[in-house]
Design a protein around this motif. Sequence first.
Motif, mmCIF file in Angstrom:
data_model
loop_
_atom_site.group_PDB
_atom_site.id
_atom_site.type_symbol
_atom_site.label_atom_id
_atom_site.label_comp_id
_atom_site.label_asym_id
_atom_site.label_seq_id
_atom_site.Cartn_x
_atom_site.Cartn_y
_atom_site.Cartn_z
ATOM 1 N N PRO A 126 1.304 -1.529 -0.205
ATOM 2 C CA PRO A 126 0.415 -0.076 0.130
ATOM 3 C C PRO A 126 0.509 1.069 0.191
ATOM 4 N N GLU A 127 2.415 0.740 0.726
ATOM 5 C CA GLU A 127 2.911 2.116 1.048
ATOM 6 C C GLU A 127 3.421 2.343 -0.127
ATOM 7 N N ILE A 128 3.444 2.050 -1.258
ATOM 8 C CA ILE A 128 3.905 2.361 -2.637
ATOM 9 C C ILE A 128 2.927 3.196 -3.372
ATOM 10 N N PHE A 173 4.133 8.282 -2.537
ATOM 11 C CA PHE A 173 5.447 7.242 -2.579
ATOM 12 C C PHE A 173 6.708 8.369 -3.881
ATOM 13 N N ARG A 174 7.788 7.750 -3.976
ATOM 14 C CA ARG A 174 8.825 8.136 -4.638
ATOM 15 C C ARG A 174 9.422 7.398 -5.731
ATOM 16 N N ASP A 175 9.822 6.537 -4.569
ATOM 17 C CA ASP A 175 10.777 5.645 -4.959
ATOM 18 C C ASP A 175 11.301 4.442 -3.599
ATOM 19 N N TYR A 230 12.326 3.170 1.123
ATOM 20 C CA TYR A 230 11.824 3.931 0.388
ATOM 21 C C TYR A 230 11.713 5.128 0.247
ATOM 22 N N TRP A 231 11.783 6.398 -0.683
ATOM 23 C CA TRP A 231 11.471 7.547 -0.215
ATOM 24 C C TRP A 231 9.802 8.156 -0.540
ATOM 25 N N GLU A 232 9.700 8.519 0.032
ATOM 26 C CA GLU A 232 8.124 9.192 0.166
ATOM 27 C C GLU A 232 7.985 10.970 -0.122
ATOM 28 N N TYR A 233 7.048 11.681 -1.312
ATOM 29 C CA TYR A 233 7.779 13.018 -1.236
ATOM 30 C C TYR A 233 6.624 13.875 0.296
#
Length: 166
Positions: free
Chosen positions: A67-69, A74-76, A142-145
């Motif tokens: 769900p997070e991605i 979600f960025r990458d 992962y990276w998140e905005y």
Amino acid sequence: MPTKAVLRSRIIRALTRSGLGANEQTDIDGYIQSIIREDLCGDHAWGFMQRITTLPIVEGVREYGAPEIASDLFRDINFIEIGDSVSGSSWISLEETELQTLYEAFPDEDNTNEPEVWCMFQGDRIVLGPIPDTAYVLRVHYWEYPKELGDEDSNYLTSHYPNLIL
């Protein structure tokens, strides 16, 4: 701690104007969001943007969603580790690859083992190779905005680097 409303007023003051119309105010709000997401966070991975989630995987299943991605924030993916499903220990990094390369290296549906590689598929799916031979746990880094700011909201950038936005 500058909020979006404070940043908006600073931008208006920098423009040496007062009494903006509703459309101009909306434009400035969009500008603030755009600067944060695209200019400051699109090309640079700030530490506050890093997230980690765990994803249980089961024997015989190659493809997973998280769900997070699938979130619009979600960025990458930075990297993925695999560990024992019981203890969650002995984390080993999986190598990222392309989908075609993964299927060329591990084409046989009957060839199961501990996954060695992963790739993204359709923007929100993680594909593993080879197919898992037992249950494991993935730890996805992962990276998140940053979330969109409301008038009274602030975030790491507005609190620590407000002049970057101006």
